[in-house]
Design an enzyme around this catalytic site. Structure first.
Site, mmCIF file in Angstrom:
data_model
loop_
_atom_site.group_PDB
_atom_site.id
_atom_site.type_symbol
_atom_site.label_atom_id
_atom_site.label_comp_id
_atom_site.label_asym_id
_atom_site.label_seq_id
_atom_site.Cartn_x
_atom_site.Cartn_y
_atom_site.Cartn_z
ATOM 1 N N HIS A 1 9.010 7.097 8.006
ATOM 2 C CA HIS A 1 9.617 7.189 6.669
ATOM 3 C C HIS A 1 11.084 7.568 6.877
ATOM 4 C CE1 HIS A 1 5.970 6.887 3.998
ATOM 5 N NE2 HIS A 1 5.416 6.974 5.186
ATOM 6 N N CYS B 1 4.131 9.446 0.118
ATOM 7 C CA CYS B 1 2.717 9.813 0.034
ATOM 8 C C CYS B 1 2.555 10.865 -1.050
ATOM 9 C CB CYS B 1 2.251 10.358 1.381
ATOM 10 S SG CYS B 1 0.563 10.974 1.322
ATOM 11 N N HIS C 1 5.477 4.461 12.619
ATOM 12 C CA HIS C 1 5.391 4.381 11.147
ATOM 13 C C HIS C 1 6.335 5.449 10.605
ATOM 14 C CE1 HIS C 1 2.921 4.027 7.294
ATOM 15 N NE2 HIS C 1 3.520 5.198 7.115
ATOM 16 N N ASN D 1 9.115 4.412 3.098
ATOM 17 C CA ASN D 1 9.033 3.922 4.473
ATOM 18 C C ASN D 1 10.378 3.295 4.795
ATOM 19 O OD1 ASN D 1 6.175 3.423 3.172
ATOM 20 N ND2 ASN D 1 5.857 3.598 5.368
ATOM 21 N N ARG E 1 0.836 -1.206 0.000
ATOM 22 C CA ARG E 1 0.000 0.000 0.000
ATOM 23 C C ARG E 1 0.877 1.264 0.000
ATOM 24 N NH1 ARG E 1 -0.556 4.710 2.621
ATOM 25 N NH2 ARG E 1 -0.068 3.654 4.565
ATOM 26 N N ASP E 2 1.579 1.521 1.092
ATOM 27 C CA ASP E 2 2.370 2.760 1.186
ATOM 28 C C ASP E 2 3.528 2.728 0.188
ATOM 29 O OD1 ASP E 2 2.864 5.262 2.198
ATOM 30 O OD2 ASP E 2 3.317 4.618 4.232
HETATM 31 P P1 HMG Z 1 -13.334 14.706 -1.630
HETATM 32 O O1 HMG Z 1 -13.113 15.175 -3.038
HETATM 33 O O2 HMG Z 1 -13.451 15.743 -0.556
HETATM 34 O O3 HMG Z 1 -14.551 13.677 -1.515
HETATM 35 O O4 HMG Z 1 -12.147 13.719 -1.251
HETATM 36 P P2 HMG Z 1 -16.060 13.779 -1.847
HETATM 37 O O5 HMG Z 1 -16.782 13.070 -0.774
HETATM 38 O O6 HMG Z 1 -16.448 15.220 -2.142
HETATM 39 O O7 HMG Z 1 -16.172 12.947 -3.209
HETATM 40 C C1 HMG Z 1 -15.534 13.361 -4.410
HETATM 41 C C2 HMG Z 1 -15.489 12.180 -5.379
HETATM 42 O O8 HMG Z 1 -14.700 11.127 -4.812
HETATM 43 C C3 HMG Z 1 -16.849 11.562 -5.661
HETATM 44 O O9 HMG Z 1 -16.804 11.040 -6.983
HETATM 45 C C4 HMG Z 1 -16.906 10.406 -4.691
HETATM 46 O O10 HMG Z 1 -17.765 9.369 -5.112
HETATM 47 C C5 HMG Z 1 -15.478 9.935 -4.713
HETATM 48 P P3 HMG Z 1 -17.382 11.847 -8.247
HETATM 49 O O11 HMG Z 1 -18.833 12.091 -7.909
HETATM 50 O O12 HMG Z 1 -16.581 13.125 -8.326
HETATM 51 O O13 HMG Z 1 -17.125 10.943 -9.396
HETATM 52 N N1 HMG Z 1 -15.110 9.221 -3.464
HETATM 53 C C6 HMG Z 1 -14.604 7.987 -3.438
HETATM 54 N N2 HMG Z 1 -14.300 7.114 -4.406
HETATM 55 C C7 HMG Z 1 -13.790 5.916 -4.017
HETATM 56 N N3 HMG Z 1 -13.570 5.580 -2.734
HETATM 57 C C8 HMG Z 1 -13.860 6.444 -1.740
HETATM 58 C C9 HMG Z 1 -14.395 7.693 -2.077
HETATM 59 N N4 HMG Z 1 -14.795 8.755 -1.350
HETATM 60 C C10 HMG Z 1 -15.230 9.679 -2.206
HETATM 61 N N5 HMG Z 1 -13.624 6.098 -0.475
HETATM 62 C C11 HMG Z 1 -11.305 11.799 -0.083
HETATM 63 C C12 HMG Z 1 -12.086 13.118 0.029
HETATM 64 C C13 HMG Z 1 -10.980 11.357 1.336
HETATM 65 C C14 HMG Z 1 -12.186 10.774 -0.777
HETATM 66 C C15 HMG Z 1 -10.028 12.052 -0.924
HETATM 67 O O14 HMG Z 1 -9.356 13.164 -0.387
HETATM 68 C C16 HMG Z 1 -9.111 10.864 -0.936
HETATM 69 O O15 HMG Z 1 -9.412 9.830 -1.516
HETATM 70 N N6 HMG Z 1 -7.934 10.990 -0.273
HETATM 71 C C17 HMG Z 1 -7.030 9.845 -0.110
HETATM 72 C C18 HMG Z 1 -5.627 10.309 -0.068
HETATM 73 C C19 HMG Z 1 -4.730 9.126 0.179
HETATM 74 O O16 HMG Z 1 -5.077 7.992 -0.045
HETATM 75 N N7 HMG Z 1 -3.493 9.438 0.615
HETATM 76 C C20 HMG Z 1 -2.512 8.422 0.866
HETATM 77 C C21 HMG Z 1 -2.798 7.572 2.054
HETATM 78 S S1 HMG Z 1 -2.429 8.365 3.611
HETATM 79 C C22 HMG Z 1 -0.745 8.082 3.842
HETATM 80 O O17 HMG Z 1 -0.069 7.588 2.965
HETATM 81 C C23 HMG Z 1 -0.147 8.367 5.204
HETATM 82 C C24 HMG Z 1 0.120 7.099 6.009
HETATM 83 O O18 HMG Z 1 1.003 6.239 5.312
HETATM 84 C C25 HMG Z 1 0.736 7.465 7.367
HETATM 85 C C26 HMG Z 1 1.924 8.417 7.257
HETATM 86 O O19 HMG Z 1 2.908 8.076 6.576
HETATM 87 O O20 HMG Z 1 1.823 9.481 7.865
HETATM 88 C C27 HMG Z 1 -1.174 6.320 6.294
HETATM 89 MG MG MG Z 2 3.183 6.427 5.288
#
Ligand code: HMG
Ligand code: MG
Length: 284
Positions: A207, A238, A205, A247, A13-14
């Site tokens: 990096h 990310c 966690h 990571n 995933r990450d």
């Molecule tokens: P948004 O644009 O505010 O969401 O995004 P929305 O509710 O307004 O929806 C917009 C569109 O997204 C819609 O589709 C929804 O259906 C769709 P449209 O009508 O435009 O075609 N949608 C989805 N589609 C699939 N699955 C869903 C979903 N939700 C809405 N679950 C949202 C808000 C949270 C969805 C967006 O910002 C997002 O997906 N962000 C994810 C970012 C991400 O994955 N980042 C990486 C992971 S975090 C990380 O790596 C850190 C970590 O490793 C720890 C660390 O290192 O610190 C964990």
């Molecule tokens: Mg991470």
């Protein structure tokens, strides 16, 4: 204190989410199946987020459908909202994770919500998961430094940890998202967080952008943490954290903690195989 350290493998995933080349689903499945033989109890392999935000994770349901599940291994998925939770449930993820931030700038950039808004979105996810008997893990990003807001106060981290605890997260993983944490800043953060949650329910966690992740593992061990997230081959980053590198590498954490006398129960030869596969997938 136990002499066992668990590594929570997050490479599929990450490690892969930031890759620009669309990686074929079959390659992802092959990596997960390899890692399933290494002895991990938990592997994060999927992310039910918007495909517009993170295109690489768009085939998460297909990955979960295609793997050969190893008994005793829990396959985890990120779920930022109820839509994501429903996808993870339908795809038979074994546990889910809600992921927040200790800094406002990263929260907005990563999930398009303030910290308070994000916690409101996570609450129904946690409630549904509890009703379904689905374990929920929590993440807090930017536990020492934020790419947008700069240094992050330990108390800000502790507040988000407490909120995730109150929602029922069985464990909270502390993310040094951009790999700028130092032993001193990690230690100060842990002191604040430990007021809210015991070491046995926390994970590190880290990096490795600045090359200090193993030292940060060491200070965390001194504070009693025994779970560390890592990615085979040290891949990752990310998409919403500019400058975030991989990571900390699973193989490096295994060597580090085993040299300190901890057991991991992991097969280093299989991990090396997985690391080579992961590197080939990212073309490095
Ligand atoms: P948004 O644009 O505010 O969401 O995004 P929305 O509710 O307004 O929806 C917009 C569109 O997204 C819609 O589709 C929804 O259906 C769709 P449209 O009508 O435009 O075609 N949608 C989805 N589609 C699939 N699955 C869903 C979903 N939700 C809405 N679950 C949202 C808000 C949270 C969805 C967006 O910002 C997002 O997906 N962000 C994810 C970012 C991400 O994955 N980042 C990486 C992971 S975090 C990380 O790596 C850190 C970590 O490793 C720890 C660390 O290192 O610190 C964990
Ligand atoms: Mg991470």
């Amino acid at each position: 204190m136990t002499s066992h350290v668990e590594i929570f493998e997050v490479g599929p995933r990450d490690g892969l989410q930031n890759e620009q080349r669309p990686i074929p689903t079959a390659e992802k499945i092959a990596l997960v199946d390899c890692l399933g033989r290494a002895g991990f109890r938990r592997i994060e392999i999927a992310s039910f987020v918007s495909p517009k935000w993170v295109p690489q994770m768009a085939d998460s349901a297909e990955v979960l459908a295609g793997i050969a599940r190893v008994p005793g291994v829990r396959y985890a998925a990120l779920t930022p909202n109820l839509k994501g939770y429903e996808g993870a449930l339908a795809a038979r993820a074994d546990e889910v994770a809600i992921f927040g931030s200790a800094s406002e700038g990263f929260s907005k950039a990563n999930i398009n919500a303030s910290i308070a808004e994000s916690l409101e979105r996570f609450r129904p996810v946690a409630e549904r998961a509890q009703a379904d008997g689905m374990p929920v893990r929590g993440y807090v990003s930017c536990v020492t430094d934020c790419p947008y807001d700069g240094p992050v106060a330990p108390d800000a981290v502790a507040r988000v940890v407490a909120a995730l605890r109150d929602m029922g997260c069985y464990e909270v993983s502390l993310g040094d998202t951009i790999g700028q944490g130092r032993p001193e800043t990690i230690d100060a953060m842990l002191q604040a967080v430990l007021q809210e949650m015991p070491a046995g329910r926390l994970a590190g966690h880290y990096h490795d952008t600045a090359g200090r992740a193993l030292e940060n593992v060491s200070v965390s061990l001194e504070r009693g943490l025994r779970v560390f997230d890592a990615a085979v081959g040290g891949l990752g980053g990310c998409p919403y954290a500019p400058g975030a590198k991989g990571n900390v590498a699973t193989e490096a954490v295994v060597a580090h903690v085993e040299a300190l006398g901890y057991a991991t129960g992991l097969d280093r030869a299989v991990i090396a195989e997985g690391a080579a596969m992961a590197r080939a997938m990212r073309g490095v």
